[in-house]
Design a protein around this motif. Structure first.
Motif, short mmCIF file in Angstrom:
data_model
loop_
_atom_site.label_atom_id
_atom_site.label_comp_id
_atom_site.label_asym_id
_atom_site.label_seq_id
_atom_site.Cartn_x
_atom_site.Cartn_y
_atom_site.Cartn_z
N ASN A 8 -77.07 5.56 -77.82
CA ASN A 8 -75.70 6.04 -78.01
C ASN A 8 -75.58 6.94 -79.23
O ASN A 8 -74.84 7.92 -79.22
N GLU A 9 -76.29 6.62 -80.30
CA GLU A 9 -76.26 7.47 -81.48
C GLU A 9 -76.87 8.83 -81.17
O GLU A 9 -76.34 9.87 -81.57
N GLY A 10 -77.97 8.85 -80.43
CA GLY A 10 -78.59 10.12 -80.05
C GLY A 10 -77.69 10.94 -79.15
O GLY A 10 -77.60 12.16 -79.29
N THR A 11 -77.00 10.27 -78.23
CA THR A 11 -76.07 10.97 -77.35
C THR A 11 -74.93 11.56 -78.14
O THR A 11 -74.51 12.69 -77.90
N ALA A 12 -74.42 10.82 -79.12
CA ALA A 12 -73.32 11.33 -79.95
C ALA A 12 -73.76 12.55 -80.75
O ALA A 12 -73.04 13.55 -80.85
N ILE A 13 -74.97 12.51 -81.29
CA ILE A 13 -75.49 13.65 -82.05
C ILE A 13 -75.66 14.87 -81.14
O ILE A 13 -75.30 15.99 -81.50
N ALA A 14 -76.19 14.64 -79.94
CA ALA A 14 -76.37 15.75 -79.00
C ALA A 14 -75.03 16.33 -78.59
O ALA A 14 -74.87 17.55 -78.47
N THR A 15 -74.02 15.49 -78.37
CA THR A 15 -72.69 15.96 -78.00
C THR A 15 -72.09 16.80 -79.11
O THR A 15 -71.47 17.84 -78.84
N GLN A 16 -72.26 16.38 -80.34
CA GLN A 16 -71.75 17.16 -81.47
C GLN A 16 -72.42 18.53 -81.51
O GLN A 16 -71.76 19.55 -81.74
N GLY A 17 -73.71 18.57 -81.30
CA GLY A 17 -74.43 19.85 -81.30
C GLY A 17 -73.95 20.77 -80.19
O GLY A 17 -73.78 21.97 -80.39
N ILE A 18 -73.71 20.20 -79.02
CA ILE A 18 -73.23 21.00 -77.89
C ILE A 18 -71.84 21.52 -78.18
O ILE A 18 -71.51 22.67 -77.88
N ASP A 19 -70.98 20.68 -78.79
CA ASP A 19 -69.63 21.12 -79.13
C ASP A 19 -69.67 22.27 -80.12
O ASP A 19 -68.92 23.23 -80.00
N LYS A 20 -70.56 22.17 -81.11
CA LYS A 20 -70.69 23.25 -82.10
C LYS A 20 -71.16 24.54 -81.43
O LYS A 20 -70.67 25.62 -81.75
N MET A 21 -72.09 24.41 -80.47
CA MET A 21 -72.56 25.61 -79.79
C MET A 21 -71.46 26.22 -78.94
O MET A 21 -71.35 27.43 -78.82
N GLY A 22 -70.61 25.37 -78.35
CA GLY A 22 -69.48 25.87 -77.57
C GLY A 22 -68.50 26.63 -78.46
O GLY A 22 -67.97 27.69 -78.07
N GLU A 23 -68.25 26.10 -79.66
CA GLU A 23 -67.36 26.79 -80.60
C GLU A 23 -67.98 28.12 -81.03
O GLU A 23 -67.26 29.13 -81.12
N MET A 24 -69.28 28.14 -81.26
CA MET A 24 -69.94 29.39 -81.63
C MET A 24 -69.86 30.40 -80.49
O MET A 24 -69.68 31.59 -80.72
#
Length: 173
Positions: free
Chosen positions: A152-168
């Motif tokens: 779950n921690e890894g999934t949360a980290i990956a989700t944050q990274g994807i969200d940042k890439m979406g914002e970029m």
């Protein structure tokens, strides 16, 4: 009136609910009636389908394919002869490498440390094994809980990274 009829037949066609008679009627309407620009692509689509249905392979297609397969299946072997000079060059390189390794080992002997028998400790793993079924269940449950937490921690980290890439990506547009 005809445009509405064409649109309803198109809707049925793409929903997979039209009969063969309705499809024939749709083709006839698209070919004979004046239609709007939005239906013009469907006219071209059905014309392409008709053209593709008329295509066929020639009578000699099988023979051509088989001849092509047979020609490519048996490639001619390539025989290359190494000249004497190349063999001598390879032997010289091998002799130089062997001499270099021999000189390196001879000039720098490898010293293997000797470990005293008293320094070696044997671990008794039997004291870590579960003794009862309940204890084994508890250990297994804790292991699965740890795996789930880490996942779950890894999934949360990956989700944050994807969200940042979406914002970029939004900023780059």
């Amino acid at each position: 009136m005809k445009q509405q009829q064409i649109q309803s037949l198109l809707d049925k066609y793409f929903a997979g609910e039209s009969s063969l008679q309705e499809e024939a009627q749709l083709r006839q309407l698209l070919q004979t009636e004046p239609i709007s620009e939005e239906h013009l692509t469907y006219r071209e689509w059905f014309q392409l389908l008709d053209e593709e249905a008329e295509l066929s392979l020639g009578d000699d297609f099988d023979a051509k394919v088989m001849a092509s397969i047979e020609a490519s299946a048996k490639p001619q072997p390539v025989i290359r002869n190494l000249s004497t000079s190349w063999i001598l060059r390879i032997a010289a390189v091998f002799a130089l490498v062997a001499t270099g390794l021999w000189w390196l080992v001879r000039s720098n002997p490898v010293e293997v440390p000797v470990v005293a028998e008293a320094e070696v400790k044997v671990i008794d793993w039997s004291k870590y094994e579960p003794k009862t079924v309940e204890e084994a269940y508890k250990v297994t449950r804790n292991a699965f809980r740890k795996v789930a937490t880490e996942f779950n921690e890894g999934t949360a980290i990956a989700t944050q990274g994807i969200d940042k890439m979406g914002e970029m990506g939004k900023l780059m547009k």
